[in-house]
Design a protein around this motif. Structure first.
Motif, short mmCIF file in Angstrom:
data_model
loop_
_atom_site.label_atom_id
_atom_site.label_comp_id
_atom_site.label_asym_id
_atom_site.label_seq_id
_atom_site.Cartn_x
_atom_site.Cartn_y
_atom_site.Cartn_z
N ASP A 98 -0.92 17.36 8.32
CA ASP A 98 -0.36 17.95 8.80
C ASP A 98 0.58 18.47 7.61
N ASP A 99 0.39 17.66 6.99
CA ASP A 99 1.29 16.87 5.29
C ASP A 99 1.26 17.33 4.04
N ILE A 100 1.65 17.29 3.31
CA ILE A 100 1.09 17.44 1.68
C ILE A 100 0.96 16.55 1.17
N LEU A 101 0.16 16.53 0.05
CA LEU A 101 1.15 15.56 -1.88
C LEU A 101 1.88 16.61 -2.29
N PRO A 102 2.52 16.24 -3.13
CA PRO A 102 3.14 17.05 -4.12
C PRO A 102 2.42 16.46 -5.44
N PRO A 103 3.29 17.93 -5.97
CA PRO A 103 2.04 18.10 -7.52
C PRO A 103 2.09 16.98 -8.19
N GLY A 104 1.88 16.62 -8.68
CA GLY A 104 1.41 15.39 -10.07
C GLY A 104 1.85 13.58 -8.70
N ALA A 105 1.48 13.48 -7.46
CA ALA A 105 1.58 12.87 -7.41
C ALA A 105 -0.01 11.41 -7.81
N ALA A 106 -0.90 12.09 -7.55
CA ALA A 106 -2.15 10.77 -7.49
C ALA A 106 -2.38 10.01 -9.19
N GLU A 107 -1.65 11.25 -9.77
CA GLU A 107 -1.40 10.81 -11.17
C GLU A 107 -0.96 9.85 -11.61
N ALA A 108 0.77 10.16 -10.82
CA ALA A 108 1.79 9.14 -11.00
C ALA A 108 1.39 7.59 -10.80
N LEU A 109 0.73 7.54 -9.49
CA LEU A 109 0.42 6.43 -9.17
C LEU A 109 -1.36 5.82 -9.46
N VAL A 110 -1.56 6.47 -10.19
CA VAL A 110 -3.43 5.98 -10.91
C VAL A 110 -2.56 5.00 -12.13
N ARG A 111 -1.47 6.15 -13.00
CA ARG A 111 -0.88 5.88 -14.06
C ARG A 111 -0.68 4.39 -14.50
N ALA A 112 0.20 3.55 -12.98
CA ALA A 112 0.90 3.14 -13.15
C ALA A 112 -0.07 1.74 -12.51
N ALA A 113 -1.49 2.56 -11.62
CA ALA A 113 -1.87 0.81 -11.44
C ALA A 113 -3.13 0.56 -12.54
N ALA A 114 -2.80 1.74 -12.56
CA ALA A 114 -4.47 0.97 -14.05
C ALA A 114 -3.59 0.25 -15.36
N GLU A 115 -2.26 0.31 -15.03
CA GLU A 115 -1.11 0.09 -16.79
C GLU A 115 -0.88 -0.97 -15.62
N HIS A 116 -0.80 -1.97 -15.02
CA HIS A 116 -0.52 -2.50 -14.35
C HIS A 116 -1.47 -3.72 -13.91
N ARG A 117 -2.54 -3.30 -13.60
CA ARG A 117 -3.85 -3.48 -13.12
C ARG A 117 -3.37 -4.14 -11.09
N ALA A 118 -2.68 -3.23 -11.14
CA ALA A 118 -2.40 -3.36 -9.04
C ALA A 118 -3.32 -2.36 -8.51
N PRO A 119 -3.62 -3.30 -7.66
CA PRO A 119 -4.70 -3.19 -6.41
C PRO A 119 -3.88 -2.23 -5.64
N VAL A 120 -2.74 -2.20 -5.34
CA VAL A 120 -1.84 -1.01 -4.86
C VAL A 120 -1.32 -0.58 -5.39
N THR A 121 -0.94 0.63 -4.98
CA THR A 121 0.56 1.21 -5.88
C THR A 121 1.35 2.35 -5.19
N VAL A 122 2.96 1.95 -4.93
CA VAL A 122 3.24 2.57 -3.58
C VAL A 122 4.98 3.39 -4.47
N GLY A 123 4.66 4.55 -4.51
CA GLY A 123 5.26 5.61 -4.54
C GLY A 123 6.28 6.12 -4.05
N ALA A 124 7.71 7.64 -3.74
CA ALA A 124 8.69 7.47 -2.47
C ALA A 124 8.00 8.10 -1.61
#
Length: 538
Positions: A98-124
């Motif tokens: 019953d929820d949604i992912l806003p446009p670009g959410a997955a890409e923003a998270l993946v970019r940060a995860a790859a850049e910082h080699r972070a197993p967990v990435t969080v957004g707003a």
């Protein structure tokens, strides 16, 4: 690195009897673009048309894989675990039907995860109240965009974010630490999963992007688990989830374990107490359950909590049954907290809760002015003014020298507050301070219209008190007298302005304003909708 070279994501969508909404959720995941390699929708043995909706979507979208469970699991944990087991992407993202992912959410998270080699990435994330589309940020200020947190133990306040859906997880990290949700009928499963994740000590990257929209439908025939708080069983489930999460965190880091206990006192306990209602049976059951649980807390964790949370715990411990002034205790649990009169003191002048329960209000003398749990009463004074009575709090406000009071109208749909003209306070005949404040609702409605608020507008109303020593404090207003009377005001702008002051669940003043014929019609429909919802849940 362009989007086609990014690591891939598996989005796990769980659904149960949500045929009318699951399509939008799945579509929002598919719309993330090529970074989402697959969407895994797990249908938890729905009895409505959910299976058909998912199968039709899967026929049109090869990236969508549908799993139909033959037996309902009773919770959200098992279907999410099913999705993790089937995921093939390098990262996993969770989405409720019953929820949604806003446009670009997955890409923003993946970019940060790859850049910082972070197993967990969080957004707003935001809680979006429907149908009003009122967005409330989730845990504002908890994260710093662009930050990389090397170890959760360095930031123990992270335990306050118990959501699993605003985060991206590296699948290898989940497998390495065997991180899964509790199975079966386990309410608040995300509390436990999030605790297990933090206990595994991942590096966490923070993005500034909005990555999750959590839809809140309070008028729905079947409200979500987190909103279904009318039964004490919900509170019992939350306590058990917290107990499990706290033990998990404490075993990994004493700092995280202690922070989890403090979070319960300052957040969970207060949230349920301010909604305790008037049913004596519920109150008694809630009181007994809560009192037994807080008895297990270390004194150091209680001491580390904010003053108003400590006072609540000590009143709980002082009596085996709910006190006669339990409503007063629920107002102390509100946001902002308010300690209603009368104000009792021990023989030596020490502030205490009441004469019947002389629980010491420790730490009151050292509270900053901005944190004082003040009470301000408001009553009507003609059509365009309210009279407020600001109560002192054991002399603490008098020390700061209250000078002016200013009404603040905060749109419940989010945005900047509207401030009225400040007015000088004067001493009241019965103590405290009084002022006659402008209450020009047509001006408030006009400001709302300029900001794009159409039809019915909803506002929280409070007062900012400026003091002679340069400090200030904000508190909500306690409506008194005939202030809650609905009225129709003539307006040169709209012809007529319908104003409906009301008392919130926390006992504070709020407003519904309906400018013009369109607004008036919407207000009437809104009242009918709430009445039907209340009747249906009764």
């Amino acid at each position: 690195m362009n989007s086609t070279n990014l690591p891939t994501v598996s989005v796990v969508v769980i659904a149960y009897n949500d045929a009318g909404l699951v399509g939008e959720a799945v579509s929002s995941a598919l719309a993330q673009g090529p970074v989402v390699a697959e969407v895994i929708a797990v249908n938890d043995a729905s009895s409505d048309g959910t299976a058909r909706v998912l199968d039709e979507l899967a026929a049109a979208h090869p990236r969508l894989k549908v799993v139909h469970r033959t037996h309902n699991s009773g919770g959200c944990g098992t279907p999410r675990n099913d999705g993790i087991a089937l995921a093939s992407g390098q990262y996993v993202l969770f989405l409720d039907s019953d929820d949604i992912l806003p446009p670009g959410a997955a890409e923003a998270l993946v970019r940060a995860a790859a850049e910082h080699r972070a197993p967990v990435t969080v957004g707003a994330a935001v809680r979006r109240e429907l149908p009003q589309h009122h967005d409330v940020p989730w845990m504002p200020g908890l994260y710093t965009p662009g930050d990389v947190i090397e170890r959760p133990a360095d930031r123990p306040e992270l335990v306050r974010d118990t959501l699993c859906v605003n985060k991206l997880y590296e699948r290898a990290f989940l497998e390495e630490h065997a991180l899964r949700f509790p199975d079966g009928r386990f309410v608040y499963e995300d509390f436990v999963f999030t605790a297990r994740v933090l206990a595994a000590a991942p590096r966490i990257a923070v993005v500034d992007d909005l990555v999750y929209v959590w839809h809140v439908r309070r008028g729905a025939a079947q409200v979500s688990i987190s909103l279904d708080r009318k039964d004490v069983g919900n509170w019992r489930a939350r306590i058990e989830a917290h107990r499990t999460a706290s033990r998990t965190l404490a075993a990994a880091s004493p700092r995280l374990g202690s922070a989890c206990q403090v979070k319960f006192l300052e957040y969970d306990l207060r949230m349920y107490l301010r909604e305790i209602g008037t049913d004596p049976q519920y109150q008694a059951a809630w009181w007994d359950l809560t009192r037994s649980y807080v008895a297990t807390f270390a004194e150091a964790d209680i001491e580390a909590a904010a003053a108003h949370a400590r006072w609540i715990v000590r009143v709980l411990r002082a009596t085996p049954v709910p006190p006669g002034d339990i409503e007063r205790l629920s107002r102390l649990a509100a946001e902002p907290p308010r300690l209603l009169p009368p104000y009792a003191a021990a023989a030596d002048g020490t502030p205490v809760w009441s004469e019947e329960l002389p629980v010491v209000l420790d730490g009151l003398a050292g509270l900053p002015t901005a944190e004082l749990p003040l009470t301000a009463d408001a009553e009507p004074a003609g059509r365009t003014a309210v009279r407020i009575h600001l109560h002192d709090l054991y002399g603490r406000l008098a020390e700061a020298g209250p000078h002016t009071a200013q009404l603040r109208f905060l749109p419940r749909a989010g945005g900047e507050p509207v401030l009225a003209q400040p007015v000088e306070l004067r001493p009241g005949r019965d103590g405290g301070w009084v002022a006659l404040l402008p209450f020009r609702l047509a001006d408030v409605a006009a400001t709302g219209r300029r900001r794009g608020l159409r039809r019915m507008q909803a506002w929280n109303v409070g007062v900012v008190v400026q003091c002679a020593d340069g400090t200030s404090v904000f508190t909500s207003l306690r409506p008194r007298g005939r202030l809650l009377r609905r009225r129709a005001l003539p307006s040169s702008r709209y012809g007529v302005l319908l104003a409906q002051p009301y008392r919130t669940g926390a006992g504070a003043l709020a407003l519904r304003l309906a400018p013009g014929a369109e607004g008036a019609l919407y207000l009437v429909r809104n009242r009918l909708h709430r009445a039907r919802a209340a009747h249906g849940s009764g």
